[in-house]
Design an enzyme around this catalytic site. Structure first.
Site, PDB file in Angstrom:
ATOM      1  N   ASN A   1      -1.864  -2.673  13.119  1.00 40.69           N
ATOM      2  CA  ASN A   1      -3.323  -2.540  13.106  1.00 40.69           C
ATOM      3  C   ASN A   1      -3.789  -1.301  13.869  1.00 40.69           C
ATOM      4  O   ASN A   1      -4.624  -0.532  13.375  1.00 40.69           O
ATOM      5  CB  ASN A   1      -3.977  -3.799  13.685  1.00 40.69           C
ATOM      6  CG  ASN A   1      -3.678  -5.029  12.851  1.00 40.69           C
ATOM      7  OD1 ASN A   1      -3.104  -4.911  11.770  1.00 40.69           O
ATOM      8  ND2 ASN A   1      -4.032  -6.198  13.344  1.00 40.69           N
TER       9      ASN A   1
ATOM     10  N   SER B   1       0.818  -1.217   0.000  1.00 40.00           N
ATOM     11  CA  SER B   1       0.000   0.000   0.000  1.00 40.00           C
ATOM     12  C   SER B   1       0.853   1.268   0.000  1.00 40.00           C
ATOM     13  O   SER B   1       0.327   2.373   0.027  1.00 40.00           O
ATOM     14  CB  SER B   1      -0.933   0.010   1.218  1.00 40.00           C
ATOM     15  OG  SER B   1      -0.189  -0.154   2.413  1.00 40.00           O
TER      16      SER B   1
ATOM     17  N   HIS C   1     -40.254  23.954 -10.538  1.00 37.02           N
ATOM     18  CA  HIS C   1     -40.360  23.171 -11.784  1.00 37.02           C
ATOM     19  C   HIS C   1     -39.589  23.835 -12.927  1.00 37.02           C
ATOM     20  O   HIS C   1     -39.926  23.654 -14.091  1.00 37.02           O
ATOM     21  CB  HIS C   1     -41.819  22.969 -12.198  1.00 37.02           C
ATOM     22  CG  HIS C   1     -42.710  22.573 -11.072  1.00 37.02           C
ATOM     23  ND1 HIS C   1     -42.895  21.257 -10.690  1.00 37.02           N
ATOM     24  CD2 HIS C   1     -43.440  23.320 -10.192  1.00 37.02           C
ATOM     25  CE1 HIS C   1     -43.715  21.215  -9.645  1.00 37.02           C
ATOM     26  NE2 HIS C   1     -44.044  22.453  -9.324  1.00 37.02           N
TER      27      HIS C   1
ATOM     28  N   LYS D   1     -17.371  30.003 -28.308  1.00 34.99           N
ATOM     29  CA  LYS D   1     -17.771  29.339 -27.060  1.00 34.99           C
ATOM     30  C   LYS D   1     -17.002  29.821 -25.830  1.00 34.99           C
ATOM     31  O   LYS D   1     -15.814  30.102 -25.899  1.00 34.99           O
ATOM     32  CB  LYS D   1     -17.555  27.823 -27.189  1.00 34.99           C
ATOM     33  CG  LYS D   1     -18.498  27.135 -28.139  1.00 34.99           C
ATOM     34  CD  LYS D   1     -19.958  27.152 -27.679  1.00 34.99           C
ATOM     35  CE  LYS D   1     -20.216  26.198 -26.543  1.00 34.99           C
ATOM     36  NZ  LYS D   1     -20.058  24.799 -26.927  1.00 34.99           N
TER      37      LYS D   1
ATOM     38  N   TYR E   1      -9.285  -6.844  12.893  1.00 40.12           N
ATOM     39  CA  TYR E   1      -8.688  -6.286  11.684  1.00 40.12           C
ATOM     40  C   TYR E   1      -8.638  -7.330  10.563  1.00 40.12           C
ATOM     41  O   TYR E   1      -8.308  -8.488  10.786  1.00 40.12           O
ATOM     42  CB  TYR E   1      -7.260  -5.789  11.957  1.00 40.12           C
ATOM     43  CG  TYR E   1      -6.568  -5.297  10.694  1.00 40.12           C
ATOM     44  CD1 TYR E   1      -6.750  -3.989  10.240  1.00 40.12           C
ATOM     45  CD2 TYR E   1      -5.786  -6.160   9.928  1.00 40.12           C
ATOM     46  CE1 TYR E   1      -6.161  -3.553   9.067  1.00 40.12           C
ATOM     47  CE2 TYR E   1      -5.187  -5.726   8.749  1.00 40.12           C
ATOM     48  CZ  TYR E   1      -5.383  -4.426   8.321  1.00 40.12           C
ATOM     49  OH  TYR E   1      -4.800  -3.995   7.163  1.00 40.12           O
TER      50      TYR E   1
HETATM   51  N1  ARG Z   1      -1.150  -1.357   5.269  1.00 41.98           N
HETATM   52  C1  ARG Z   1      -2.048  -1.883   6.240  1.00 41.98           C
HETATM   53  C2  ARG Z   1      -3.409  -1.175   6.133  1.00 41.98           C
HETATM   54  O1  ARG Z   1      -3.485  -0.223   5.446  1.00 41.98           O
HETATM   55  C3  ARG Z   1      -1.492  -1.680   7.597  1.00 41.98           C
HETATM   56  C4  ARG Z   1      -1.963  -2.674   8.581  1.00 41.98           C
HETATM   57  C5  ARG Z   1      -1.394  -3.993   8.251  1.00 41.98           C
HETATM   58  N2  ARG Z   1      -1.698  -4.934   9.230  1.00 41.98           N
HETATM   59  C6  ARG Z   1      -1.587  -6.238   8.995  1.00 41.98           C
HETATM   60  N3  ARG Z   1      -1.903  -7.036   9.938  1.00 41.98           N
HETATM   61  N4  ARG Z   1      -1.205  -6.681   7.831  1.00 41.98           N
HETATM   62  O2  ARG Z   1      -4.392  -1.539   6.719  1.00 41.98           O
END
Ligand code: ARG
Length: 465
Positions: A119, A32, A165, A292, A326
């Protein structure tokens, strides 16, 4: 290198348990860092508060916290200078920063994650990020509203047709119309302020899901980070993203309002209506038609509303099937959330700038009023004041309008004897109610369109801001 040697630093993080490296595709799929690196400031703020607490509680040493603070200062400098190397191998913003810190300061960096999990770390980062975003949005809303009030004040007595309207209904003032926009955005601001309250709670301390065995002080961390309190349940703290959903709901409503305003601006800009001009810098031309001038900014705001609705649906759907606590699904919360933040922020910024670039074209507004028999209700009310039941008055005026239409004139242009032919109650004083100014001035109560009321509504609005 044998087959159990981790091929990347990311795997090194949990290498002990693993017997083979990730493929590049899985790495890309699960990472990510490309999008969560925008939370780097929040991540470092959260880490520093956590580390400070660990030191205060005697969980890490004074030397460790000094190393961590020194290392983080360097990380900040590197990121700000664009010299930080973000690595996909390190999956996300959290591991990238932690790894760099460890490279810089050694063991103290490895102790940072004591009593913490990604988490609760990521949940904290998002909340900090969103809190900052809400504050920026509230400031922009205020800027927009203040510019809107200035324009409304200039146009407090400018007559224009009000529509139902999309047919000419009754005279209103342009200022009054703009104050309707103001009210919409006032509620938007209230909603964001409300979302902020529930966003502003600390997840850290929840660790992976169950809390931690170390003698942590969550209240201290909460105070350090400016949170109003801690999330009370560790499972809930790491798993729910309802605050992000609420944010998107508030964002969707705000965009709905700006889309409605945009639709009006687009209509008002069309030469057949011509109620306003918008400064050239908010319009574009056509590559083929030299004449335009297109209202691209409002059109795009209207168009971008759809993506924010989409993000709300995305997050609701993302959340609905998740068991506690999570799940990695939650990593998918960021791109929609960030895009909602960006879209709302950009829209507000550009609208705040555009409002002073709007000029009314009162002559066209008045033409439209004339063609629409806008004071017909005033004539009916006049007859009611003279004793006629409203339904009878309504019918008499309907006949009058038909006649005026046949003659191609507006109601006040009908001669007195013609007006009298629709009802014997019509007297010489009828023309005072048939004028636009008379009609406006008579709607003289809170929330009404009389110019005096518009001016006092503006004064009240300014006071509240
Ligand atoms: N990149 C993860 C997210 O956006 C961070 C948490 C990752 N936790 C895990 N147990 N893989 O949620």
């Amino acid at each position: 290198m044998n087959s159990t040697t981790p091929s990347s630093p990311s795997q090194y993080t949990w290498a002990g348990r693993f017997s083979e490296p990730m493929s590049d595709l899985v790495k890309r799929y699960t990472a990510s860092v490309d999008f969560d690196q925008r939370m780097w400031r929040q991540d470092i703020r959260g880490s520093l508060a956590h580390a400070k607490m660990l030191a205060r509680q005697g969980i890490i040493s004074a030397a460790d916290i000094a190393d961590i603070e020194r290392g983080m200062a360097q990380v900040i400098a590197e990121i700000e200078a664009g010299a930080f190397e973000w690595s996909l191998d390190l999956e996300d913003v959290h591991l990238n920063i932690e790894k760099r810190l460890t490279t810089l300061v050694g063991d103290a960096g490895k102790r940072l994650h004591t009593g913490r999990s990604r988490n609760d770390q990521v949940a904290t980062d998002i909340r900090l990020y969103l809190r900052d975003a809400i504050d920026a949005i509230l400031a922009l809303l205020k800027q927009f509203q203040s510019n809107l009030l200035d324009l409304a004040e200039r146009e407090a007595a400018t007559p224009m047709p009000g529509f139902t309207h999309l047919q000419v209904a009754q005279p209103i003032t342009f200022g009054h119309h703009l104050l309707a926009w103001f009210e919409m955005t006032r509620r938007d601001a209230e909603r964001f302020a409300d979302v902020r309250k529930r966003t502003n709670r600390l997840p850290l301390g929840a660790a992976a899901l169950a809390g931690t065995t170390y003698p942590i002080d969550r209240e201290f961390v909460a105070a350090e980070l400016g949170f109003e309190g801690v999330c009370e349940n560790s499972l809930d703290a790491v798993s729910d993203r309802d605050f992000a959903i609420e944010f998107c709901a508030a964002a969707a409503l705000l965009m709905m309002h700006f889309s409605r305003m945009s639709e009006e601006l687009v209509l008002w800009m069309t030469p057949r209506i011509g109620f306003v001009r918008i400064a050239d810098r908010f319009c574009t031309g056509s590559s083929i038609m030299p004449q335009k001038k297109n209202p691209d900014v409002p059109e795009l705001a209207r168009g971008k509303t759809g993506r924010v609705y989409g993000h709300l649906t995305t997050l609701l759907t993302l959340m609905k099937g998740q068991p506690l606590a999570y799940n990695k699904d939650n990593q998918e919360d960021k791109e929609p959330l960030f895009d909602a933040v960006d879209t709302v922020t950009d829209t507000l910024r550009i609208f705040a700038d555009m409002i002073p670039g709007i000029t009314a074209r009162p002559e066209n507004m008045r033409d439209a009023l004339r063609q629409g028999f806008a004071t017909a209700t005033d004539l009916a009310d006049y007859l009611v004041r003279k004793g006629l039941p409203f339904r009878d008055a309504h019918e008499a005026v309907g006949i009058a309008v038909r006649r005026a239409e046949e003659l191609g004139v507006d109601l006040p242009e009908l001669p007195l004897d013609v007006l009298k032919s629709f009802s014997p109650l019509v007297g010489d004083d009828v023309f005072s109610v048939l004028t636009v100014e008379g009609s406006l001035a008579s709607r003289n109560h809170i929330g009404g369109t009389a110019p005096d009321q518009v001016r006092s509504a503006i004064a009240r609005a300014r006071q509240r801001m």
